[in-house]
Write a protein that holds these residues in place. Structure first.
Motif: not given
Length: 228
Positions: A17-31
């Motif tokens: 949650a503190e890592d922006p890259d991780a959030r982007r990767r998670a959103r990409s995987i969800a999409r």
């Protein structure tokens, strides 16, 4: 005072949650997952439509084949009926060739017993014995259009119907006009077959010999008139 050693472990989710890259990767995987679900749903929908279209096409082809079969069967039945009618007509129109000429003479006089030598006549057998039929000039018929047994008007007797060809109708009409109320002799090979009485002129070539008591007698008369 003694103290215990403790270990502090970081929560990975909290770290992501503190890592922006991780959030982007998670959103990409969800999409990507969502896109895959949409793609799979569309594929299933297209497959269902294709199967439905295939079933409808099969039904249409089956109906078309059934209609074609019915039409073909109808055409065959019609063709058979037409062919049968043509054959029947040709059989009716085919002349009957007589084995010996059928001679028709006006009867001028009858007398009991056998005809004397030199008499222009023919001897016939009747229920009362031999009878001499003296004859005038007659006509000879070699072919007829039809010769058959038919049910008599009364329903209990049988008649013999003779249909003359057009080439013989005129001569037969002249003969019957001159012999109304008299007998005419039907002779085959110098043998008297029958001597019916002329009730009226016969101008259409349709001759009906009445008075045969049963079907067997009528058949014998047809056989004798044919010269067989």
């Amino acid at each position: 005072m003694a103290t215990s050693r403790t270990t502090l472990r970081l929560n990975p989710d909290a770290q992501d949650a503190e890592d922006p890259d991780a959030r982007r990767r998670a959103r990409s995987i969800a999409r990507q997952r969502q896109a895959a679900e949409v793609k799979r749903s569309r594929a299933e929908l297209r497959g269902g439509r294709a199967r439905q279209d295939g079933r409808e096409q099969a039904v249409r082809e089956h109906r078309a084949a059934l209609v074609t079969m019915i039409l073909t069967l109808g055409i065959l039945i019609a063709a058979v009926a037409v062919t049968g009618g043509l054959i029947a007509n040709s059989m009716r129109d085919r002349p009957v060739t007589l084995a010996a000429p059928l001679q028709v003479f006006p009867v001028t006089q009858t007398s009991p017993g056998q005809c004397p030598a030199g008499t222009q006549g023919v001897t016939g057998q009747t229920t009362t014995g031999l009878v001499c039929y003296q004859l005038a000039q007659g006509i000879a018929i070699r072919k007829v259009s039809d010769l058959r047994v038919q049910r008599g008007r009364s329903g209990s007797a049988y008649d013999v119907a003779v249909t003359l060809r057009p080439s013989d109708r005129k001569a037969f009409a002249q003969l019957t006009r001159a012999t109304v109320g008299r007998d005419v002799a039907f002779v085959v090979s110098n043998r008297l077959i029958t001597a019916p009485r002329v009730e009226m002129p016969i101008t259409d070539g349709k001759v009906v010999i009445t008075g045969t008591p049963d079907h067997a007698s009528a058949n014998r008369l047809v056989h004798d008139l044919k010269g067989r």
